[in-house]
Design a protein around this motif. Structure first.
Motif, PDB file in Angstrom:
ATOM      1  N   VAL A 205      -1.662   2.622 -12.142  1.00  0.00           N
ATOM      2  CA  VAL A 205      -0.903   2.035 -11.261  1.00  0.00           C
ATOM      3  C   VAL A 205      -1.654   0.573 -10.881  1.00  0.00           C
ATOM      4  O   VAL A 205      -3.053   0.985 -10.476  1.00  0.00           O
ATOM      5  CB  VAL A 205      -0.892   2.870  -9.933  1.00  0.00           C
ATOM      6  N   PHE A 206      -1.270  -0.314 -10.744  1.00  0.00           N
ATOM      7  CA  PHE A 206      -1.679  -1.686 -10.343  1.00  0.00           C
ATOM      8  C   PHE A 206      -1.091  -2.232  -9.490  1.00  0.00           C
ATOM      9  O   PHE A 206       0.166  -2.225  -9.153  1.00  0.00           O
ATOM     10  CB  PHE A 206      -1.625  -2.894 -11.628  1.00  0.00           C
TER      11      PHE A 206
ATOM     12  N   LYS B 207      15.281   2.339   1.973  1.00  0.00           N
ATOM     13  CA  LYS B 207      15.135   0.606   1.958  1.00  0.00           C
ATOM     14  C   LYS B 207      13.962  -0.025   1.202  1.00  0.00           C
ATOM     15  O   LYS B 207      13.961  -0.866   0.817  1.00  0.00           O
ATOM     16  CB  LYS B 207      15.093   0.047   3.258  1.00  0.00           C
ATOM     17  N   GLY B 208      13.041   0.985   1.000  1.00  0.00           N
ATOM     18  CA  GLY B 208      11.740   0.358   0.053  1.00  0.00           C
ATOM     19  C   GLY B 208      11.070   1.763  -0.554  1.00  0.00           C
ATOM     20  O   GLY B 208      11.536   2.776  -0.248  1.00  0.00           O
ATOM     21  N   LEU B 209      10.348   1.512  -1.541  1.00  0.00           N
ATOM     22  CA  LEU B 209       9.734   2.409  -2.107  1.00  0.00           C
ATOM     23  C   LEU B 209       8.601   3.149  -1.351  1.00  0.00           C
ATOM     24  O   LEU B 209       8.484   4.385  -1.568  1.00  0.00           O
ATOM     25  CB  LEU B 209       8.902   2.050  -3.544  1.00  0.00           C
ATOM     26  N   GLY B 210       8.060   2.628  -0.313  1.00  0.00           N
ATOM     27  CA  GLY B 210       7.253   3.196   0.523  1.00  0.00           C
ATOM     28  C   GLY B 210       7.807   4.378   1.327  1.00  0.00           C
ATOM     29  O   GLY B 210       7.082   5.085   2.089  1.00  0.00           O
ATOM     30  N   GLU B 211       9.274   4.191   1.440  1.00  0.00           N
ATOM     31  CA  GLU B 211      10.046   5.428   2.502  1.00  0.00           C
ATOM     32  C   GLU B 211      10.106   6.486   1.657  1.00  0.00           C
ATOM     33  O   GLU B 211      10.517   7.812   2.094  1.00  0.00           O
ATOM     34  CB  GLU B 211      11.290   4.757   2.646  1.00  0.00           C
ATOM     35  N   ILE B 212       9.824   6.693   0.264  1.00  0.00           N
ATOM     36  CA  ILE B 212      10.002   7.789  -0.590  1.00  0.00           C
ATOM     37  C   ILE B 212       8.686   8.331  -0.605  1.00  0.00           C
ATOM     38  O   ILE B 212       7.585   7.960  -1.067  1.00  0.00           O
ATOM     39  CB  ILE B 212      10.513   7.372  -2.188  1.00  0.00           C
ATOM     40  N   SER B 213       8.722   9.901  -0.406  1.00  0.00           N
ATOM     41  CA  SER B 213       7.657  10.494  -0.166  1.00  0.00           C
ATOM     42  C   SER B 213       6.944  10.773  -1.571  1.00  0.00           C
ATOM     43  O   SER B 213       7.739  10.670  -2.531  1.00  0.00           O
ATOM     44  CB  SER B 213       7.891  11.978   0.443  1.00  0.00           C
ATOM     45  N   PRO B 214       5.571  11.249  -1.679  1.00  0.00           N
ATOM     46  CA  PRO B 214       5.275  11.305  -3.025  1.00  0.00           C
ATOM     47  C   PRO B 214       5.700  12.592  -3.672  1.00  0.00           C
ATOM     48  O   PRO B 214       6.001  12.552  -4.924  1.00  0.00           O
ATOM     49  CB  PRO B 214       3.520  11.692  -2.921  1.00  0.00           C
ATOM     50  N   ASP B 215       5.996  13.575  -2.928  1.00  0.00           N
ATOM     51  CA  ASP B 215       6.712  14.806  -3.316  1.00  0.00           C
ATOM     52  C   ASP B 215       8.025  14.480  -3.944  1.00  0.00           C
ATOM     53  O   ASP B 215       8.637  14.974  -4.917  1.00  0.00           O
ATOM     54  CB  ASP B 215       6.803  16.000  -2.076  1.00  0.00           C
ATOM     55  N   GLU B 216       8.943  13.464  -3.409  1.00  0.00           N
ATOM     56  CA  GLU B 216      10.010  13.040  -3.884  1.00  0.00           C
ATOM     57  C   GLU B 216       9.909  12.022  -5.359  1.00  0.00           C
ATOM     58  O   GLU B 216      10.533  12.115  -6.218  1.00  0.00           O
ATOM     59  CB  GLU B 216      10.841  12.260  -2.972  1.00  0.00           C
TER      60      GLU B 216
ATOM     61  N   ASP C 209       0.671  -1.179   0.121  1.00  0.00           N
ATOM     62  CA  ASP C 209       0.150  -0.039  -0.070  1.00  0.00           C
ATOM     63  C   ASP C 209       0.906   1.035   0.026  1.00  0.00           C
ATOM     64  O   ASP C 209       0.637   2.222  -0.600  1.00  0.00           O
ATOM     65  CB  ASP C 209      -0.822   0.146   1.190  1.00  0.00           C
ATOM     66  N   SER C 210       1.811   1.300   0.712  1.00  0.00           N
ATOM     67  CA  SER C 210       2.781   2.493   0.947  1.00  0.00           C
ATOM     68  C   SER C 210       3.361   2.995  -0.409  1.00  0.00           C
ATOM     69  O   SER C 210       3.232   4.028  -0.762  1.00  0.00           O
ATOM     70  CB  SER C 210       3.892   2.470   2.096  1.00  0.00           C
ATOM     71  N   ALA C 211       4.036   2.088  -0.989  1.00  0.00           N
ATOM     72  CA  ALA C 211       4.535   2.122  -2.547  1.00  0.00           C
ATOM     73  C   ALA C 211       3.583   2.558  -3.477  1.00  0.00           C
ATOM     74  O   ALA C 211       3.553   3.686  -4.231  1.00  0.00           O
ATOM     75  CB  ALA C 211       5.293   0.889  -2.746  1.00  0.00           C
ATOM     76  N   SER C 212       2.404   1.902  -3.521  1.00  0.00           N
ATOM     77  CA  SER C 212       1.372   2.236  -4.587  1.00  0.00           C
ATOM     78  C   SER C 212       0.794   3.412  -4.088  1.00  0.00           C
ATOM     79  O   SER C 212       0.591   4.248  -5.033  1.00  0.00           O
ATOM     80  CB  SER C 212       0.091   1.350  -4.478  1.00  0.00           C
ATOM     81  N   GLY C 213       0.718   4.008  -2.876  1.00  0.00           N
ATOM     82  CA  GLY C 213       0.261   5.214  -2.673  1.00  0.00           C
ATOM     83  C   GLY C 213       1.216   6.272  -3.004  1.00  0.00           C
ATOM     84  O   GLY C 213       0.687   7.360  -3.529  1.00  0.00           O
ATOM     85  N   SER C 214       2.425   6.183  -2.790  1.00  0.00           N
ATOM     86  CA  SER C 214       3.630   7.300  -3.305  1.00  0.00           C
ATOM     87  C   SER C 214       3.382   7.564  -4.825  1.00  0.00           C
ATOM     88  O   SER C 214       3.434   8.308  -5.329  1.00  0.00           O
ATOM     89  CB  SER C 214       4.797   6.806  -2.888  1.00  0.00           C
ATOM     90  N   ILE C 215       3.346   6.101  -5.494  1.00  0.00           N
ATOM     91  CA  ILE C 215       3.217   6.381  -7.096  1.00  0.00           C
ATOM     92  C   ILE C 215       1.978   6.883  -7.338  1.00  0.00           C
ATOM     93  O   ILE C 215       2.057   7.938  -8.399  1.00  0.00           O
ATOM     94  CB  ILE C 215       3.449   5.112  -7.501  1.00  0.00           C
ATOM     95  N   THR C 216       0.668   6.560  -6.843  1.00  0.00           N
ATOM     96  CA  THR C 216      -0.476   6.784  -7.079  1.00  0.00           C
ATOM     97  C   THR C 216      -0.625   8.774  -6.907  1.00  0.00           C
ATOM     98  O   THR C 216      -1.187   9.528  -7.879  1.00  0.00           O
ATOM     99  CB  THR C 216      -1.681   6.310  -6.407  1.00  0.00           C
ATOM    100  N   LYS C 217      -0.059   9.061  -5.792  1.00  0.00           N
ATOM    101  CA  LYS C 217      -0.264  10.623  -5.647  1.00  0.00           C
ATOM    102  C   LYS C 217       0.828  11.416  -6.539  1.00  0.00           C
ATOM    103  O   LYS C 217       0.455  12.576  -6.859  1.00  0.00           O
ATOM    104  CB  LYS C 217       0.064  10.732  -4.091  1.00  0.00           C
ATOM    105  N   SER C 218       1.828  10.848  -6.966  1.00  0.00           N
ATOM    106  CA  SER C 218       2.983  11.554  -7.646  1.00  0.00           C
ATOM    107  C   SER C 218       2.623  11.388  -9.079  1.00  0.00           C
ATOM    108  O   SER C 218       3.360  12.157  -9.898  1.00  0.00           O
ATOM    109  CB  SER C 218       4.231  11.373  -7.159  1.00  0.00           C
TER     110      SER C 218
END
Length: 624
Positions: free
Chosen positions: A433-434, A554-563, A416-425
């Motif tokens: 996004v799937f 360490k993972g995509l979920g750690e990268i904020s949507p802004d980044e 969810d966290s990685a999907s969320g970041s990509i979806t927002k940005s």
């Protein structure tokens, strides 16, 4: 009420030719891209220049074309007749100027509308054209379409022909890099379609004896073919046909006047229809069209007078007539297959039997799957109304009138966290996004039934719209976006296995990619640098000096949507997943997902772009 701005004659201005091309490059060369995809504009620039050389060859002038790409400088040299010296500047810088409006000279030409080299000129920081004929030579140099120098030599010993040198403008093509694999594929297509032509790329020679037969042998390992290729030639048509042992869907390579029509068109529709009719007539049985065409791998090339394409990049044929006194495209192809394919099958009983066995096997599988397929389709329809896995975009690959259809991208991500970041940005116009839930199933060795029984695979297939064939694919780029760690690598392998097992043509046609994501962020108060490797991290520390702050992702979920928007925008880094023709799909699958865990661990250790603490971290990879 808002005040209306004045609309006067001052508001209306005409752009000159180069301004228009530079302002709307997508109209002329498709998507811009950085070179990670075969249909990026930097390859179309080479193609536009090559098309003119090919037209010279077709007219019987010059049997060799030389191409050199060193860094970002491209040189293309032919030994044709050379551009008439008085028109060298006009031909590359005046719209609607060219030799192909006179159909007597170029009856079955590709670059018909005289725009190609002008677009290359306008979109290059440096462009030089040199023509040699009748012992004289004329050259002209341009910068972003502006003439800066021209020179005439009244005497020269150079061989006749045309030489074009250009460097694409990096203010338009951001951080681009030529991948030689894509240029080689383009060059091979040219030689397959033009027997007798020699092309030299960076010193390597390419030549084809057997046309489209060579093309199929180059794209598919012969061990994956059900029977030897059926190769048929006529005056204005050539076809090559076989069936695959391993893949489920249809795969076509189609060409018009040497142009790779990746979106097909009237000729491909006629070929698919005529093939079914000929097979039914030969066996005297009304087999289902999908059973006849299942697993087919085929190529068709036709020559048409004054073809009409559906876009400037000429990827789909719109013409219904062959031109001259010839019949329609449909009738011409139908008559050809009805005669020559039928003759071939009568003379080659072993191939005819193999095809019939394949059709009957396809029929059995279709009937076995019909019940479960209906259930799966109903599930997919319901899920589509509230499909939490897919966040779709507005444009799709099939929207031929949409300038951005080639940018359409589906990111397959996990968690969810990685999907969320990509979806927002993401860019909601072109990026979908799937979301996967945990690790997908290992589909190695399983039948197509699993695609319908496994909800995740079924929804992914529905999102891509590739159940029947690649023709309806909804996104040009399918990007696996997983963490740069052991679990991420495993998910990557499981997804590649799924595509290799059921949709290998997606990989063959260059639609599948791995998203590169940064491992480190190095920053001080003035600047932030994202680093994709240990070396880039060291370089960034040296550049910023002092004591910059270093963050390890360490993972995509750690990268904020802004980044995240920086990593999936103009500066996106993609690694294409490519098939090596020397390895059969069966061999590849057994390597990645068979019972050879130590070999696989060694492969992953070499290819994982992250520093692992111990080799033991890999013990679980691929064993599930």
């Amino acid at each position: 009420m808002a005040q209306q701005s004045a609309y006067t004659e001052d508001n209306i201005r005409s752009l000159d030719w180069k301004e228009h091309i530079r302002m709307r490059p997508g109209m002329y060369i498709g998507k811009l891209g950085d070179g990670s995809s075969a249909d990026d504009g930097i390859y179309i620039l080479i193609k536009e220049v090559l098309d003119n050389c090919i037209d010279e060859f077709v007219m019987g002038a010059g049997k060799t074309i030389e191409v050199s790409v060193q860094d970002n400088r491209v040189i293309v040299r032919d030994y044709g007749r050379g551009i008439p010296l008085g028109k060298v500047v006009d031909v590359v810088s005046k719209m609607n100027t060219g030799g192909k409006y006179d159909t007597r000279a170029f009856k079955k030409s590709v670059g018909l509308n005289g725009v190609g080299t002008k677009a290359v000129n306008a979109l290059s920081t440096f462009f030089r054209v040199e023509s040699t004929r009748d012992g004289k030579s004329k050259s002209a140099e341009f910068e972003t379409g502006n003439l800066v120098n021209e020179e005439l030599l009244d005497e020269t010993s150079r061989r006749r022909g045309t030489k074009v040198t250009f460097i694409p403008d990096d203010s338009i093509f951001k951080k681009y890099k030529y991948r030689h694999e894509y240029i080689i594929k383009m060059i091979k297509n040219y030689v397959y379609l033009n027997p007798g032509l020699t092309m030299i790329f960076n010193g390597e020679k390419y030549f084809s004896e057997n046309g489209l037969k060579d093309l199929l042998e180059d794209t598919t390992n012969t061990e994956d073919m059900l029977y030897p290729i059926i190769h048929l030639r006529g005056d204005d048509i050539e076809v090559a046909i076989t069936h695959s042992k391993t893949q489920y869907s249809e795969e076509y390579h189609s060409f018009v006047n040497g142009q790779n029509t990746t979106q097909g068109g009237t000729h491909l529709a006629a070929f698919r229809e005529s093939l079914v009719r000929t097979i039914r007539d030969f066996y005297g049985k009304n087999y289902d069209a999908s059973d006849i065409r299942k697993s087919i791998i085929a190529a068709i090339s036709i020559k048409v007078m004054e073809p009409v394409f559906e876009s400037q990049t000429k990827t789909k044929l719109g013409s219904t007539d062959m031109g001259g006194n010839l019949p329609t495209v449909r009738t011409y192809i139908n008559d050809f297959l009805g005669r020559y394919l039928d003759n071939f099958l009568h003379k080659n009983a072993d191939v005819a039997e193999a095809i019939q066995r394949k059709i009957m096997q396809a029929e059995r599988e279709r009937k076995e799957l019909s019940g479960i397929r209906k259930l799966a389709k109903d599930r997919a329809k319901k899920a589509n109304l509230h499909n939490k896995k897919l966040r779709d975009c507005r444009a799709h690959l099939g929207d031929l009138k949409n300038d951005r259809r080639l940018e359409t991208t589906l990111f397959i991500t996990e968690g969810d966290s990685a999907s969320g970041s990509i979806t927002k940005s993401r860019d909601v116009n072109t990026q979908a996004v799937f979301s996967l839930k945990g690790k997908p199933l290992n589909s190695y060795g399983m039948s197509k039934k699993i695609v319908y029984e496994n909800e995740e695979f079924n929804l992914l297939q529905a999102a891509l719209n590739i159940e029947e064939s690649l023709a309806d694919l909804r996104y040009n780029n399918i990007v696996i976006a997983t963490d740069a760690d052991v679990d991420g690598m495993h998910i990557r392998l499981l997804l590649i296995t799924f595509f290799l097992q059921f949709f290998p043509e997606l990989i063959k046609e260059g639609h599948l990619y791995i998203l590169q994501t940064p491992l480190f962020r190095v920053r001080d108060k003035k600047e932030t640098i994202y680093c994709y490797s240990e070396q880039e991290r060291r370089d960034a520390i040296e550049k910023l000096r002092g004591k910059p702050e270093i963050t390890r992702f360490k993972g995509l979920g750690e990268i904020s949507p802004d980044e995240f928007k920086y990593f999936i925008g103009d500066d996106i880094r993609l690694d294409p997943v490519m098939l090596d023709k020397a390895t059969s799909i069966e061999e590849l699958l057994s390597f990645y997902m068979g019972k050879n865990t130590p070999n696989r661990q060694e492969f992953i250790i070499k290819n994982l772009k992250v520093e692992l603490d111990t080799v033991e971290d890999l013990e679980s990879v691929g064993e599930e």
